[in-house]
Design a protein around this motif. Structure first.
Motif, mmCIF file in Angstrom:
data_model
loop_
_atom_site.group_PDB
_atom_site.id
_atom_site.type_symbol
_atom_site.label_atom_id
_atom_site.label_comp_id
_atom_site.label_asym_id
_atom_site.label_seq_id
_atom_site.Cartn_x
_atom_site.Cartn_y
_atom_site.Cartn_z
ATOM 1 N N ASP A 68 30.771 44.819 -95.602
ATOM 2 C CA ASP A 68 29.806 43.738 -95.825
ATOM 3 C C ASP A 68 28.936 43.518 -94.591
ATOM 4 O O ASP A 68 27.725 43.315 -94.695
ATOM 5 N N ASP A 71 26.450 46.324 -94.289
ATOM 6 C CA ASP A 71 25.381 46.081 -95.278
ATOM 7 C C ASP A 71 24.361 45.081 -94.746
ATOM 8 O O ASP A 71 23.151 45.280 -94.876
ATOM 9 N N LYS A 75 20.429 45.870 -93.919
ATOM 10 C CA LYS A 75 19.327 45.155 -94.557
ATOM 11 C C LYS A 75 18.346 44.665 -93.499
ATOM 12 O O LYS A 75 17.135 44.837 -93.635
ATOM 13 N N GLN A 94 23.742 53.681 -95.733
ATOM 14 C CA GLN A 94 23.945 52.870 -96.934
ATOM 15 C C GLN A 94 24.690 53.665 -98.004
ATOM 16 O O GLN A 94 25.599 53.132 -98.661
ATOM 17 N N THR A 98 28.349 52.707 -99.520
ATOM 18 C CA THR A 98 28.553 52.589 -100.972
ATOM 19 C C THR A 98 29.720 53.460 -101.424
ATOM 20 O O THR A 98 30.573 53.013 -102.205
#
Length: 129
Positions: A68, A71, A75, A94, A98
């Motif tokens: 998290d 991520d 971003k 990314q 995933t």
């Protein structure tokens, strides 16, 4: 070992930033600093992920929390970059995040995080002129 490598990277980045400050305008320096700060945060998150995966039998939520955090950093970095090499490294990281997340959700307590560490290393290279 990872913290020693992390420390050397931080020292190299600091020296580079001092050089950039003397050679570039404020906008370029601010952008470089943002990239370096984010790359450093990603490196820390990836270190946390490595530790979490090695301790996955104790608590798998640590790995999810590290993912998290990666991520979030991705971003932030992805929203501010127009560099093609950096964009590719962000996309690769990314994709790795995933895949690791899917593996964990499927019950794999020790997913292969090599694509994550490789992409994070590439981000570090791109962000260090």
């Amino acid at each position: 070992m990872a913290s020693r490598r992390h420390h050397r990277t931080a020292l190299a980045v600091t020296a580079t930033l001092l050089t950039l400050t003397a050679a570039a305008g404020c906008g370029a320096v601010d952008k470089a600093l943002d990239c370096v700060r984010t790359a450093d945060a990603i490196a820390t998150s990836v270190d946390n992920l490595q530790q979490a995966v090695s301790n996955a039998s104790n608590d798998v939520t640590q790995a999810s929390e590290s993912l998290d955090q990666i991520d979030k950093e991705l971003k932030d970095l992805g929203d501010t970059t127009d560099d093609a090499d950096l964009s590719k490294a962000v996309d690769d990281l990314q994709a790795g995040v995933t895949n690791v997340r899917k593996s964990i959700e499927s019950g794999d307590a020790t997913p292969d995080i090599t694509p994550v560490t490789d992409a994070a290393t590439e981000i570090g290279k791109v962000c260090t002129p």
